[in-house]
Scaffold this active site. Sequence first.
Site, PDB file in Angstrom:
ATOM      1  N   GLU A 232       0.835  -1.204   0.000  1.00  0.00           N
ATOM      2  CA  GLU A 232       0.000   0.000   0.000  1.00  0.00           C
ATOM      3  C   GLU A 232       0.871   1.256   0.000  1.00  0.00           C
ATOM      4  O   GLU A 232       0.601   2.214  -0.737  1.00  0.00           O
ATOM      5  CB  GLU A 232      -0.935  -0.012   1.202  1.00  0.00           C
ATOM      6  CG  GLU A 232      -1.950  -1.147   1.187  1.00  0.00           C
ATOM      7  CD  GLU A 232      -2.756  -1.219   2.458  1.00  0.00           C
ATOM      8  OE1 GLU A 232      -3.448  -0.236   2.771  1.00  0.00           O
ATOM      9  OE2 GLU A 232      -2.686  -2.251   3.156  1.00  0.00           O
TER      10      GLU A 232
ATOM     11  N   GLU B  54      -3.369 -10.728   4.506  1.00  0.00           N
ATOM     12  CA  GLU B  54      -4.328 -10.410   5.559  1.00  0.00           C
ATOM     13  C   GLU B  54      -5.508 -11.378   5.609  1.00  0.00           C
ATOM     14  O   GLU B  54      -5.998 -11.728   6.685  1.00  0.00           O
ATOM     15  CB  GLU B  54      -4.855  -8.973   5.379  1.00  0.00           C
ATOM     16  CG  GLU B  54      -3.866  -7.887   5.762  1.00  0.00           C
ATOM     17  CD  GLU B  54      -2.968  -7.467   4.615  1.00  0.00           C
ATOM     18  OE1 GLU B  54      -2.341  -6.405   4.715  1.00  0.00           O
ATOM     19  OE2 GLU B  54      -2.900  -8.214   3.607  1.00  0.00           O
TER      20      GLU B  54
END
Length: 259
Positions: free
Chosen positions: A121, A141
């Site tokens: 990110e 995740e």
Amino acid sequence: MTAGSNNMALNAVHVPDEADGVVVITLNHPPANALSDSLVSDLTAKLETLAKDPDAPALVLTGAGERFFCAGGDMKEAVDFNADAMAGRMKSFHALLRALENYPRPLVCAVNGWCVGGGIEMALFADVVYSSTTARFVFPEIKHGMLPAVKGIAHVREILGDRAARRLLLGGEPIDAFDAKAIGIVDRVVNQDDLLSTALADARKAAATPPAVFAALKRALCSWTAGWPDEEQLRVTVADARTVFLDPAARAARERYNR
């Protein structure tokens, strides 16, 4: 270039290269440069402080060592969090992504190893991303009972497209540097020994561009400007045009072009 005494508090180290207008920020949280609360807050504060400087430098963001650029969120901290603490952690990381997105000068990322979750990110908010041949990229995740930031997810989809974003985020499987380049995470893959020097050379070149022009272009490229009403887009265009026209560095660039 090596880290000297100019240490940021706690986990991030920066090494100024003031003659060339470049600062190297190194994520330094052994063993894997995971995003602890202190690292996130330190990095956000450093970005915001540098951004306020009228002579803000170009940045190169990398990780300490060769095995990890960034291991994403610090899972050891997360194990002890309650829901409120996790919400606070996400707010802090959102602020970091905003600081990266809004940094007005060149931001070059040098991915020197594993780039996990929040590390991807962050990299995608850089202007240019270089990767070592041995780097690996993964959003784990979904397998760890965690969530990326919505701002990060939206940016992943915007940059990579819907299909690639779904494959990475919902599959949770790693890809190598060359696959990362093919789908748009990485701009160029280079040998580990050449990674930092390549990123620095690019940052120095970009640092020589007129700051007012660069800042205006970066702001226009931010995803949130797409939602502005037409009148607001025109207002900002005119204001930026006036600023750039009066800016000495931009004037000098125009004069060089017309010689």
